[in-house]
Design a protein around this motif. Structure first.
Motif, short mmCIF file in Angstrom:
data_model
loop_
_atom_site.label_atom_id
_atom_site.label_comp_id
_atom_site.label_asym_id
_atom_site.label_seq_id
_atom_site.Cartn_x
_atom_site.Cartn_y
_atom_site.Cartn_z
N UNK A 62 8.93 34.67 44.03
CA UNK A 62 9.95 34.06 44.88
C UNK A 62 9.45 32.76 45.49
N UNK A 63 10.41 31.95 45.90
CA UNK A 63 10.08 30.67 46.51
C UNK A 63 9.31 30.88 47.81
N UNK A 64 8.19 30.18 48.01
CA UNK A 64 7.40 30.40 49.24
C UNK A 64 8.11 29.96 50.50
N UNK A 70 13.94 32.18 42.15
CA UNK A 70 12.92 33.10 41.65
C UNK A 70 12.45 32.63 40.30
N UNK A 71 11.33 33.21 39.86
CA UNK A 71 10.77 32.86 38.57
C UNK A 71 10.09 34.09 37.99
N UNK A 72 10.22 34.32 36.67
CA UNK A 72 9.54 35.47 36.06
C UNK A 72 8.06 35.22 35.85
N UNK A 73 7.61 33.97 35.96
CA UNK A 73 6.20 33.63 35.73
C UNK A 73 5.69 32.84 36.93
N UNK A 77 6.18 25.13 43.78
CA UNK A 77 7.37 24.44 44.25
C UNK A 77 7.08 22.94 44.33
N UNK A 78 8.06 22.10 44.63
CA UNK A 78 7.82 20.65 44.69
C UNK A 78 6.73 20.24 45.68
N UNK A 524 14.36 19.27 56.78
CA UNK A 524 13.80 18.87 55.49
C UNK A 524 12.73 19.87 55.11
N UNK A 525 12.84 20.47 53.90
CA UNK A 525 11.87 21.45 53.42
C UNK A 525 10.94 20.90 52.37
N UNK A 526 11.28 19.80 51.74
CA UNK A 526 10.42 19.18 50.72
C UNK A 526 10.76 17.69 50.64
#
Length: 542
Positions: A62-64, A70-73, A77-78, A524-526
């Protein structure tokens, strides 16, 4: 087959056996992050599975920042942060409302130096320390001031600081009023003797006159010894000696030989230093622990090898608004006159609670100024921030009135680093995005039927117009935001982490992502550098 070929095959076989033995012993093949994830996701067991815990089943990453991604691998993140692995059972915690948990990998826990301790029930012991000063006991200060006018005829003690005994002559005075009073007393005595055998009324009048003259001398502090000498000798003394009323030090001397003094003028001050006070300035937050009658340890810089024992006799009712301290009076004996007035002193007062209470180390508490938090370990790599209500503090422990139970494991080291990661998550997870669901498939995406969160992340590009590092805000002149149907404009954003602003200056073109933390508050998150776009450049030129 040749002999050489046989030996070659035998050598390869031995090498293979050695490699397998090394692999079983050290687990070389299980060090790679990707191989570990793949083995865990497929339910594979390690060679030590018989003695270790069963491997947990990996669901997804999952996204921190808590965004609905989400991602299977494994991926980043940016901002370069690793996605967090979610195992079976943890997704149920999120769906059941436990979204405040902070999950950190074992490797990161070791790098951060996280240390934990158990909350325990005990009596809270504390030592209150304060600085003070030695002062004379006000009840042992005596002033010598004649009650008549006259002249200082002779000084017997003529220096300040001289030690005097009780009854020792300090000075002699001459006073016309004193001589007149002595003569009146002598005349009254002679009249009383001459009226012996006369009428009772005459004798009574002469006796009253003699008693009145005698009382006048006593009111002037003439000693009984001097009065007896006057009665027996019948001679009027020209001078009168004043004696010390107590054994001590001459702390003030205004008398000068030959000077004239007025009625009530203080000529000497003698202080008994057999017992002294230490007036200590106790801080406001500690004053509730100080009680009258408590024993105190007093140390003086001049005598580092000695410790004096005193008792708290009075807590003053006033507070110094400049130092936020309250004076406390401590009485102690002064053998050998070692303690001098105005000396600095340090006091230590041991206090504690009578009943046992739940305590945690002081370092476990994260104090934001408006509330106090403690990170409680609820599982391996999982921490729950809890708001606590604190009571009294000791030197190393603090009382917990609400929020933590006895035996619960709390973080006592690196909790600020964990809390920083928690704040990053809160900046996004508090936005109300949809959960991951309870899918057991590592590659399954959230259902499309799940209602879209009102505060999903949005993207835009623009130019930085101002930066406020202190308040963690940035003003960006950005282009249109299609996801919100916003036109190009300039507006101020908060940042989820102050580190996002590092390295940027006014005028830089950036591509950024932002969310709505609460109505009207955009965060702002990124953020990353970007080439100027037509819309952003056009808006900047307006």
């Amino acid at each position: 087959m040749s002999v050489r070929s046989k030996w070659l095959i035998a050598g390869l076989g031995v090498s293979l056996v050695v490699l397998i033995a090394l692999e079983v012993r050290y687990g070389f093949l299980y060090r790679g992050h990707e191989l570990q994830a793949a083995a865990t996701a497929s339910g594979a067991e390690t060679p030590n599975a018989a003695t270790s815990k069963p491997a947990r089943k990996l669901l997804f990453y999952r996204n921190p920042m808590g965004l609905p991604d989400t991602s299977p691998v494994p991926k980043k993140d940016p901002m370069g942060m690793d996605y967090i692995a979610v195992y079976k059972g943890e997704d149920q915690e999120e769906s059941s409302g436990q979204t405040s948990l902070i999950r950190i990998s074992t490797e990161k826990i070791q790098k951060l130096g996280v240390r934990t301790e158990a909350a325990r029930v005990q009596k809270l012991e504390r030592t209150v320390s304060a600085a003070g000063r030695v002062e004379p006991d006000e009840r042992r200060i005596y002033t010598i001031s004649p009650k008549f006018e006259g002249y200082v005829e002779r000084l017997h003690v003529n220096v300040t600081g001289q030690t005097v005994a009780k009854g020792q002559v300090l000075f002699e005075v001459y006073s016309p009023e004193l001589i007149s009073a002595q003569r009146e007393y002598q005349i009254a005595l002679q009249g009383l003797q001459s009226t012996q055998g006369s009428a009772d009324q005459v004798q009574s009048g002469m006796r009253r006159l003699a008693d009145s003259s005698l009382q006048r001398l006593r009111n002037w502090d003439i000693s009984e010894e001097q009065i007896s000498g006057l009665t027996s000798s019948g001679e009027v003394r020209r001078t009168l000696a004043f004696r010390s009323p107590v054994q001590g030090l001459v702390t003030e001397k205004k008398a000068v030989q030959g000077m004239r003094f007025m009625l009530g003028e203080a000529l000497y001050q003698v202080t008994d230093l057999g017992a002294v006070w230490v007036v200590a300035d106790v801080f406001e937050q500690d004053i509730g622990l100080v009680k009258t009658g408590a024993k105190v340890k007093v140390t003086i810089n001049a005598y580092p090898d000695k410790a004096f024992s005193g008792i708290v006799t009075y807590v003053y009712p006033t507070l110094n608004p400049e130092t936020r301290t309250i004076p406390v009076r401590i009485e102690l004996s002064n053998p050998g006159m070692l303690l001098k007035p105005a000396m600095f002193a340090q006091i230590e007062l041991s206090v504690g609670t009578r009943t046992q209470t739940v305590t945690v180390p002081n370092s476990a508490v994260i104090d934001s100024g408006t509330r106090q938090l403690v990170l409680v370990q609820v599982g391996e790599g999982r921490f729950e921030p809890r708001e606590v209500r604190l009571g009294r503090r000791a030197s190393n422990e603090v009382e917990v009135l609400e929020g933590v139970r006895n035996g619960e494991i709390v973080v006592v080291s690196a909790n600020f680093l964990i809390d920083a990661e928690s704040n990053l998550k809160a900046a996004a997870s508090g936005f109300g995005h949809a959960g991951h669901g309870s899918s057991a498939d590592a590659g399954q995406k959230p259902s499309s039927e799940t209602p879209k969160a009102a505060t999903t992340g949005h993207r835009a590009e623009g130019a930085i117009e101002s930066i406020d590092f202190k308040n963690g805000t940035v003003e960006i002149s950005h282009g249109p935001v299609p996801s919100l149907k916003w036109p190009a404009m300039s507006m101020e954003f908060a940042v989820a982490n102050g580190g996002l602003l590092q390295g940027y200056k006014l005028g830089d073109m950036v591509a950024f992502e932002f969310v709505e933390r609460k109505p009207g508050e955009w965060v702002v998150t990124a953020m990353r550098r970007a080439a100027p776009t037509h819309d952003a450049a056009a808006h900047k030129s307006r």
